[in-house]
Design an enzyme around this catalytic site. Structure first.
Site, mmCIF file in Angstrom:
data_model
loop_
_atom_site.group_PDB
_atom_site.id
_atom_site.type_symbol
_atom_site.label_atom_id
_atom_site.label_comp_id
_atom_site.label_asym_id
_atom_site.label_seq_id
_atom_site.Cartn_x
_atom_site.Cartn_y
_atom_site.Cartn_z
ATOM 1 N N GLY A 38 27.487 8.230 -71.736
ATOM 2 C CA GLY A 38 28.467 9.453 -71.371
ATOM 3 C C GLY A 38 29.616 9.337 -72.483
ATOM 4 O O GLY A 38 29.749 10.399 -73.234
ATOM 5 N N GLU A 64 9.874 -1.831 -62.862
ATOM 6 C CA GLU A 64 9.709 -2.091 -64.413
ATOM 7 C C GLU A 64 9.671 -3.473 -64.820
ATOM 8 O O GLU A 64 8.785 -3.986 -65.569
ATOM 9 C CB GLU A 64 10.604 -1.313 -65.217
ATOM 10 C CG GLU A 64 10.458 0.427 -65.032
ATOM 11 C CD GLU A 64 11.071 1.252 -65.983
ATOM 12 O OE1 GLU A 64 10.890 2.381 -65.941
ATOM 13 O OE2 GLU A 64 11.905 0.693 -66.677
HETATM 14 C C1 LIG Z 1 18.026 -2.171 -66.594
HETATM 15 C C2 LIG Z 1 18.473 -0.983 -66.411
HETATM 16 C C3 LIG Z 1 17.565 0.064 -66.488
HETATM 17 C C4 LIG Z 1 17.566 1.472 -66.305
HETATM 18 N N1 LIG Z 1 16.823 2.381 -66.470
HETATM 19 C C5 LIG Z 1 17.050 3.691 -66.490
HETATM 20 C C6 LIG Z 1 15.962 4.603 -66.760
HETATM 21 O O1 LIG Z 1 14.649 4.371 -67.081
HETATM 22 N N2 LIG Z 1 16.305 5.944 -66.724
HETATM 23 C C7 LIG Z 1 17.609 6.324 -66.483
HETATM 24 O O2 LIG Z 1 17.818 7.563 -66.556
HETATM 25 N N3 LIG Z 1 18.732 5.571 -66.199
HETATM 26 C C8 LIG Z 1 18.237 4.234 -66.410
HETATM 27 N N4 LIG Z 1 19.402 3.249 -66.232
HETATM 28 C C9 LIG Z 1 20.447 3.808 -65.839
HETATM 29 C C10 LIG Z 1 21.592 4.322 -67.077
HETATM 30 O O3 LIG Z 1 21.379 3.285 -67.812
HETATM 31 C C11 LIG Z 1 22.944 4.457 -66.607
HETATM 32 O O4 LIG Z 1 23.010 5.386 -65.714
HETATM 33 C C12 LIG Z 1 23.546 4.930 -67.780
HETATM 34 O O5 LIG Z 1 23.730 4.118 -68.638
HETATM 35 C C13 LIG Z 1 24.944 5.381 -67.417
HETATM 36 O O6 LIG Z 1 25.797 5.674 -68.415
HETATM 37 P P1 LIG Z 1 27.227 5.532 -68.624
HETATM 38 O O7 LIG Z 1 27.802 6.216 -69.747
HETATM 39 O O8 LIG Z 1 27.812 5.978 -67.293
HETATM 40 O O9 LIG Z 1 27.488 4.048 -68.547
HETATM 41 P P2 LIG Z 1 27.022 2.780 -69.424
HETATM 42 O O10 LIG Z 1 25.978 3.517 -70.119
HETATM 43 O O11 LIG Z 1 26.680 1.713 -68.436
HETATM 44 O O12 LIG Z 1 28.198 2.580 -70.386
HETATM 45 C C14 LIG Z 1 29.325 2.033 -70.083
HETATM 46 C C15 LIG Z 1 30.153 1.464 -71.275
HETATM 47 O O13 LIG Z 1 31.479 0.918 -71.121
HETATM 48 C C16 LIG Z 1 31.578 -0.225 -71.371
HETATM 49 N N5 LIG Z 1 32.727 -0.795 -70.382
HETATM 50 C C17 LIG Z 1 32.531 -0.963 -69.384
HETATM 51 N N6 LIG Z 1 33.658 -1.644 -68.683
HETATM 52 C C18 LIG Z 1 34.635 -1.439 -69.575
HETATM 53 C C19 LIG Z 1 36.074 -1.620 -69.846
HETATM 54 N N7 LIG Z 1 36.614 -2.184 -68.802
HETATM 55 N N8 LIG Z 1 36.711 -1.604 -71.111
HETATM 56 C C20 LIG Z 1 35.946 -1.139 -71.965
HETATM 57 N N9 LIG Z 1 34.519 -0.724 -71.730
HETATM 58 C C21 LIG Z 1 34.089 -0.788 -70.668
HETATM 59 C C22 LIG Z 1 30.353 -0.975 -71.320
HETATM 60 O O14 LIG Z 1 30.418 -2.120 -72.381
HETATM 61 C C23 LIG Z 1 29.430 0.211 -71.683
HETATM 62 O O15 LIG Z 1 29.102 0.382 -73.274
HETATM 63 C C24 LIG Z 1 19.117 1.840 -66.091
HETATM 64 C C25 LIG Z 1 19.988 0.997 -66.006
HETATM 65 C C26 LIG Z 1 19.531 -0.265 -65.973
HETATM 66 C C27 LIG Z 1 20.884 -1.399 -65.859
#
Ligand SMILES: Cc1cc2nc3c(=O)[nH]c(=O)nc-3n(C[C@H](O)[C@H](O)[C@H](O)COP(=O)(O)OP(=O)(O)OC[C@H]3O[C@@H](n4cnc5c(N)ncnc54)[C@H](O)[C@@H]3O)c2cc1C
Length: 427
Positions: free
Chosen positions: A9, A169
């Site tokens: 995101g 998986e």
């Molecule tokens: C093992 C696994 C497998 C998955 N497989 C799939 C799949 O096959 N298909 C699918 O669609 N989704 C999958 N997902 C889910 C998907 O990865 C997440 O829904 C997605 O990454 C969410 O995106 P995001 O940007 O909200 O958060 P994230 O991608 O989790 O990114 C959050 C970021 O914020 C940073 N962060 C966190 N807290 C702080 C803080 N306090 N200060 C500064 N930085 C911070 C972290 O370092 C990270 O870089 C999977 C998740 C996991 C864990």
């Protein structure tokens, strides 16, 4: 604009604002973006850690080389957000003021209050988790090679708690690692007898999928040697033991906790309304109620889908939410009002291993077996960050496929010490 989190995101927001008339600061606790859908391949020695991570700074270089980018990166953990003062506090004591804030710090592994989970199980959420799991499994094999008596105590057995996409998986990937690679590496150990048990509380695996896909996944896993326990949950965990609510106890040298996630801590620190899973409640345009200058997207937010219910915590809502927020900030720069977020469902997929995946497209098409698997491989290559990573992963997959081997199974001394010194697993 301050963006917290460089996941799917946050990165989409920052990239969408490149070249806009705003200064963007993207804050992340790490200097890299993690492609979480392929973490299980790192944990099962199929890919190197570097192949699923990408340097954040590299992805935010200005499009026109001569002009510096309007996006800066700050590697720091956010510890507090003061909505009234419009200020974000970092763990190093520094603070960043903002006009617009985008909260995209994702989710963290959740133990649901089950005793022993934090002390005795391994999660799979971060790159370090994947490496720790790989190290843990390979170390159990080296220990068993030195002292085969530990095999009878369950040293090579694995219990994966949680039958969602991650658990499915991972269980499939671990079984392949055992039968295709470790059985050859350790010919004197009874690797084929080692148990890999997948425990799921619901009466079927992959509950977001149709029952037909769930059953297909279950059948494939069982055919490949994974024991699937449905309709029972974990009551407690001790070192090497998983107590189930149906009264049985499983012993295992490795216990993985893949049951679910809860919103990352910044959600609670905002002090605004949250859902039961701790996710930030947002307006239809993804702003936080009462704070039009604050957006929340991805796993940390309860972004509304077409029916108003929160979207699942998967990659597409985060990516599309990021694109939406970048567009809304650009609209505001032009003096235009924000628009509601419209999510385009593209479907869902999960792989069970070689030649096996379930793919459900939004138009109702269902792909499984080899076709589903090829669709899974192709889509993950397309979304993986960085051209070099795509080439590298493609080559590694081709190599693994042709040789029935896994190249990423070295045990580095630094990582080995972590396992040995702590003496126990932690979430
Ligand atoms: C093992 C696994 C497998 C998955 N497989 C799939 C799949 O096959 N298909 C699918 O669609 N989704 C999958 N997902 C889910 C998907 O990865 C997440 O829904 C997605 O990454 C969410 O995106 P995001 O940007 O909200 O958060 P994230 O991608 O989790 O990114 C959050 C970021 O914020 C940073 N962060 C966190 N807290 C702080 C803080 N306090 N200060 C500064 N930085 C911070 C972290 O370092 C990270 O870089 C999977 C998740 C996991 C864990």
């Amino acid at each position: 604009v301050v963006v917290i989190g460089a996941g799917f995101g946050g990165l989409a927001v920052a990239r969408g604002l490149l070249g806009a008339a705003v200064d963007v600061t993207l804050v992340d606790a790490n200097n890299f973006h993690t492609f979480q859908p392929l973490l299980y391949q790192v944990a099962t020695a199929g890919l190197d850690a570097e192949n699923v991570a990408y340097a954040i700074r590299g992805s935010l270089r200005g499009r026109r080389r001569r002009r510096p980018s309007n996006a800066a990166v700050r590697m720091a953990r956010v510890t507090a957000v003061d909505l009234a003062a419009r200020r974000v506090t970092l763990a190093d004591g520094d603070a960043l003021d903002y006009d617009v804030l985008v909260v995209a710090s994702g989710a963290v592994s959740h133990n649901f209050g089950v005793p022993g989970v934090a002390e005795h199980t391994l999660p799979l959420k971060h790159l370090d988790d994947a490496l720790a799991l790989r190290t843990h499994v390979l170390t159990r094999f080296e220990e068993a090679a030195a002292d085969p008596a530990v095999v009878a105590e369950g040293a090579l057995d694995i219990v994966v708690c949680g039958g969602g996409p991650t658990g499915v998986e991972l269980a499939g990937g671990l079984r392949e690692l055992y039968t295709m690679v470790l059985a050859k590496d350790f010919p004197r150990l009874p690797v084929h007898e080692a148990r890999i048990v997948l425990v799921e509380m619901a009466d079927r695996l992959l509950t977001p999928f149709t029952p037909r896909s769930s059953e297909r996944a279950r059948r494939t896993l069982v055919e490949r040697g994974v024991e699937v326990r449905l309709g029972t949950s974990v009551a407690a965990v001790e070192e090497g033991l998983v107590h189930l609510r149906d009264g049985t106890t499983l012993s295992a040298g490795t216990i993985v906790w893949a049951t679910g996630v809860t919103a990352e801590g910044v959600a609670a620190r905002l002090g605004t309304a949250t859902t039961r899973g701790g996710r930030v409640v947002v307006e239809p345009d993804l702003t936080v109620p009462g704070h039009p200058e604050v957006f929340a997207i991805g796993d940390i937010a309860a972004s509304p889908g077409a029916d108003g219910a929160p979207l699942p915590q998967v990659a597409q809502p985060a990516i599309q939410g990021g694109h939406h927020v970048a567009r809304q900030i650009r609209r505001r720069l032009l003096g235009e009002p924000t628009e509601p977020f419209r999510y385009h469902d593209k479907g869902q997929m999960a792989t069970i291993g070689r030649h096996a995946a379930v793919t459900e497209l939004a138009n109702g098409w269902r792909l499984s077996g080899v076709i589903g698997w090829l669709a899974w491989l192709g889509l993950h290559l397309v979304y993986l960050m960085g051209f070099r990573n795509r080439i590298q992963v493609f080559v590694d997959w081709a190599w693994n496929y042709l040789t029935y081997d896994r190249s990423s199974r070295i045990l580095r001394e630094s990582e080995r010490e972590v396992v040995e010194e702590s003496g126990e697993q932690t979430v």
